[in-house]
Design a protein around this motif. Structure first.
Motif, PDB file in Angstrom:
ATOM      1  N   ASP B 230      89.216  32.462  77.155  1.00 22.68           N
ATOM      2  CA  ASP B 230      87.926  31.782  77.051  1.00 22.68           C
ATOM      3  C   ASP B 230      87.831  30.888  78.279  1.00 22.68           C
ATOM      4  O   ASP B 230      87.157  29.955  78.332  1.00 22.68           O
ATOM      5  N   THR B 231      88.857  30.898  79.025  1.00 24.86           N
ATOM      6  CA  THR B 231      88.830  30.260  80.580  1.00 24.86           C
ATOM      7  C   THR B 231      88.605  31.295  81.564  1.00 24.86           C
ATOM      8  O   THR B 231      89.032  32.331  81.350  1.00 24.86           O
ATOM      9  N   TYR B 232      88.128  30.562  82.794  1.00 19.98           N
ATOM     10  CA  TYR B 232      88.016  31.688  83.871  1.00 19.98           C
ATOM     11  C   TYR B 232      89.669  32.020  84.281  1.00 19.98           C
ATOM     12  O   TYR B 232      89.858  33.143  84.659  1.00 19.98           O
ATOM     13  N   ILE B 307      87.236  36.558  77.654  1.00 19.58           N
ATOM     14  CA  ILE B 307      86.104  35.446  77.497  1.00 19.58           C
ATOM     15  C   ILE B 307      85.060  35.814  76.591  1.00 19.58           C
ATOM     16  O   ILE B 307      84.385  36.838  76.613  1.00 19.58           O
TER      17      ILE B 307
END
Lengths: 312, 366
Positions: B230-232, B307
């Protein structure tokens, strides 16, 4: 014998010491390599090892992995009918589209090479565009639409061949063939580029020499001069097309749905997704991944040993 | 050479022609020595007052070449003329060539048709999309689908610009980092011998032989342990180490003369200086190749498994939602396809020659 062993150990020790010394000298090399090596190990090497490890366990993320031995593999091959369907589909796709796409890539690269320069650069764009056009293949779902507004159905109905539209992506009979066509359409990828570039790099004086030595037509030229020169690119192209052929899942999932009717368009990767990201049976999914990994590596090795004999 | 007297279009044409010819000579060794003479002829052309060219600057090249020929005769000067129709290559029959052209043309039409069709579908108004019998080309092309797409997306919970930003950010950072990190590794692998280097490269080539799907699940586990889900970074960091980029870069760098690096070393350059000032500027064609492969992977990345937050999702994911919108969204779905495919194809068109230059060294030796 003991003398031999002693010598052997001595040589090994010496080599090791030399290695350490060399490594100490080339410290900066390791510094340069480090960022890539760390990320590569973490996201490309470790996953394979972890995947093999988990394939012998029952693991669902919530509980700690429980060792079950070969149970996953046994149930894959003996109990999971859908997996057998997926293996059959994957192999059918790979065996038809892999070699055809590969030969097609080479053939078109070779034919394009005969064209004048600017025509050639346009042709390369035209042939390569499908494989970089993102998910442009979705347009085939409009083209083969299941109602009378789809082009294929409309054409067949106008021609009087059928009365009712064919449900191309719901009828198991038509799913795989259409997917194969789409995959073939997209198969002129990196290997194709490599071929085009490699053909331009072949030394022209060799062709002249061949002409002097009595080569009569373009086919002889291809076999005796071009192919031996192209061997490294042929290897590269083979790796690319095998990897692509066994990794099919985007096209079938986008066109035939996920899951597809009667699992008629299920491939190994789709099966992997199903167990990995829908049911969270990570152990089972990892055993599928391991099998896929082995298939790909073995195929690559086999094809490489075959290709090393081409054109000599 | 002072080109001040010439009119500029003519000048450009000449330059273009000349470079074209030089390239041809580079490829065809049959007219190997035409090059210098041709340059001499160009000078002659520049010196003479140009009347006919200023009157019609947009002439086709062939006519111009013919004119040059005439002028050459008039001046009674012995200049070498590159034949207008190139000498046929040996071992080629005319029938075979004609057949070849027709065949290639047909295949090219088939290959390009779906792309044209996608563009056409995006231009069709809704009533034409559901017309019986369906037509391939739009009769009243509109941009409605594109504007509808924009409206649909701007009304959605997460704005279009956010999706676009996510994708651009991921693509840009991922590609830049990949280029930098992979070139650093490729440089030492190609130019230095050190223990473990060869083995490492072999492992990388093996990694090219399996798809990313194989490593999907363990990757997920590793990332969740690292807290990157869930982060770039879950998308960006694995893209840094794509094996294909390292492979192509290393093969291309092997073509660089080692003497260049040695000379820099003697002049007192550090390792880093050699890399950033000598090697990197010399492998620009390979940059573009790495960029196209990296962009191709990242631009279309749906990132659906790694993500979760809607505001971090990428453009292709948002597009997929629109495509799933059913019959009423058919036109917009086609517009989506066009929007997504334009970027990689445009990059490829602009960098084609450099990419081909790199791919020439892409061979896999065992």
């Amino acid at each position: 014998m003991s003398q031999f062993l002693k010598d052997y150990v001595k040589v090994k020790k010496h080599n090791f010491r030399v290695g350490v010394k060399k490594a100490r000298i080339s410290k900066s090399c390791y510094l340069f390599l480090a960022p890539y090596a760390i990320i590569f190990t973490m996201f490309f090497v470790m996953p394979v090892v972890i995947s093999i490890f988990f394939s012998f366990t029952y693991y669902n993320i919530l509980e700690a992995p429980r060792f079950v031995g070969l149970q996953n593999y046994i149930s894959l091959f003996l109990e999971d009918d859908i997996f057998l369907i997926s293996i059959k589909n994957t192999f059918m796709i790979a065996i038809l589209t892999g070699p055809l796409g590969y030969i097609g890539s080479f053939l078109f690269a070779w034919l394009i090479n005969e064209l004048p320069r600017w025509v050639r650069s346009v042709a390369v764009v035209v042939f390569y565009a499908p494989s970089i056009a993102g998910n442009c293949y979705v347009i085939f779902s409009v083209f083969f639409r299941g109602d009378a507004y789809g082009h294929v159905n409309a054409f067949l109905m106008n021609a009087g061949i059928i009365d009712t539209p064919i449900l191309f992506f719901t009828n198991p009979q038509y799913m795989l063939p259409i997917c194969m066509v789409v995959i073939l359409w997209m198969s002129l990828g990196a290997g194709f580029l490599s071929f085009v570039a490699g053909l331009q790099g072949v030394d022209k004086s060799q062709y002249e020499a061949g002409y002097m030595d009595g080569i009569k037509n373009r086919w002889q030229e291809l076999w005796f001069i071009t192919l031996p020169n192209m061997k490294p690119m042929l290897m590269f192209g083979a790796v690319m097309s095998i990897t692509q052929a066994f990794g099919v899942c985007d096209v079938t999932m986008a066109l035939c749905g996920y899951p597809s009717t009667d699992y008629a368009a299920r491939t190994i990767v789709t099966h992997l997704f199903d167990y990995g990201f829908s049911r969270f049976e990570m152990g089972y999914a990892c055993s599928i991944a391991t099998i896929l990994f082995l298939i790909m590596i073995l195929c690559n090795k086999a094809i490489q040993s075959f290709l090393s004999r081409v054109g000599t | 050479m002072s080109n001040m007297t010439n009119n500029t279009t003519e000048n450009n044409n000449l330059d273009f022609e000349n470079s074209d010819m030089m390239n041809e000579n580079f490829q065809d060794s049959y007219d190997a020595d035409g090059n210098d003479l041709y340059a001499a002829e160009e000078q002659l052309e520049e010196l003479s007052p140009i009347v006919e060219s200023s009157s019609a600057p947009q002439e086709p090249l062939i006519q111009k070449a013919e004119k040059k020929k005439k002028k050459g005769k008039d001046d009674e000067e012995e200049t070498y003329h590159k034949p207008i129709i190139k000498r046929r290559k040996p071992n080629r029959s005319i029938a075979g060539d004609i057949f070849l052209y027709i065949f290639l043309l047909l295949v090219a039409i088939v290959m390009f048709f779906p792309i044209i069709y996608a563009v056409e579908s995006a231009l069709k108004p809704l009533d034409e999309l559901y017309k019986f019998p369906p037509r391939i080309f739009a009769q009243n092309p509109t941009m409605d689908n594109f504007s509808d797409l924009f409206v649909t997306l701007s009304k959605s919970w997460v704005s279009f610009s956010r999706y676009l930003f996510n994708t651009v950010f991921i693509t840009f950072v991922g590609t830049a980092g990949h280029l930098f990190i992979a070139s650093m590794a490729a440089f030492v692998l190609a130019k230095y011998e050190f223990p473990g280097g060869k083995t490492f490269f072999k492992i990388v080539t093996v990694a090219m032989m399996f798809t990313g799907y194989v490593t999907g699940i363990p990757n997920y586990i590793i990332m969740s342990k690292l807290g990157m889900i869930d982060t770039y970074w879950a998308i960006i960091i694995p893209a840094f180490a794509s094996p294909m980029g390292l492979f192509l870069m290393k093969q291309f760098m092997e073509g660089l003369p080692t003497s260049l690096i040695e000379a820099a070393k003697i002049d007192g350059a550090t390792e880093w200086c050699v890399f950033s000032r000598i090697v990197m500027p010399n492998v620009k064609p390979a940059w573009l190749t790495l960029i196209i492969f990296s962009v191709q992977g990242l631009w279309n990345n749906k990132a659906s498994t790694l993500i979760y937050s809607e505001e971090m999702k990428t453009l292709p994911y948002a597009m997929q939602q629109i495509q799933a919108g059913g019959i009423a969204r058919t036109g917009e779905a086609a517009a989506v396809l066009v929007v997504l495919m334009v970027v990689p194809i445009a990059i490829f068109i602009f960098s084609e020659s450099q990419i081909l230059e790199t791919m020439a060294s892409s061979g896999l030796k065992d």
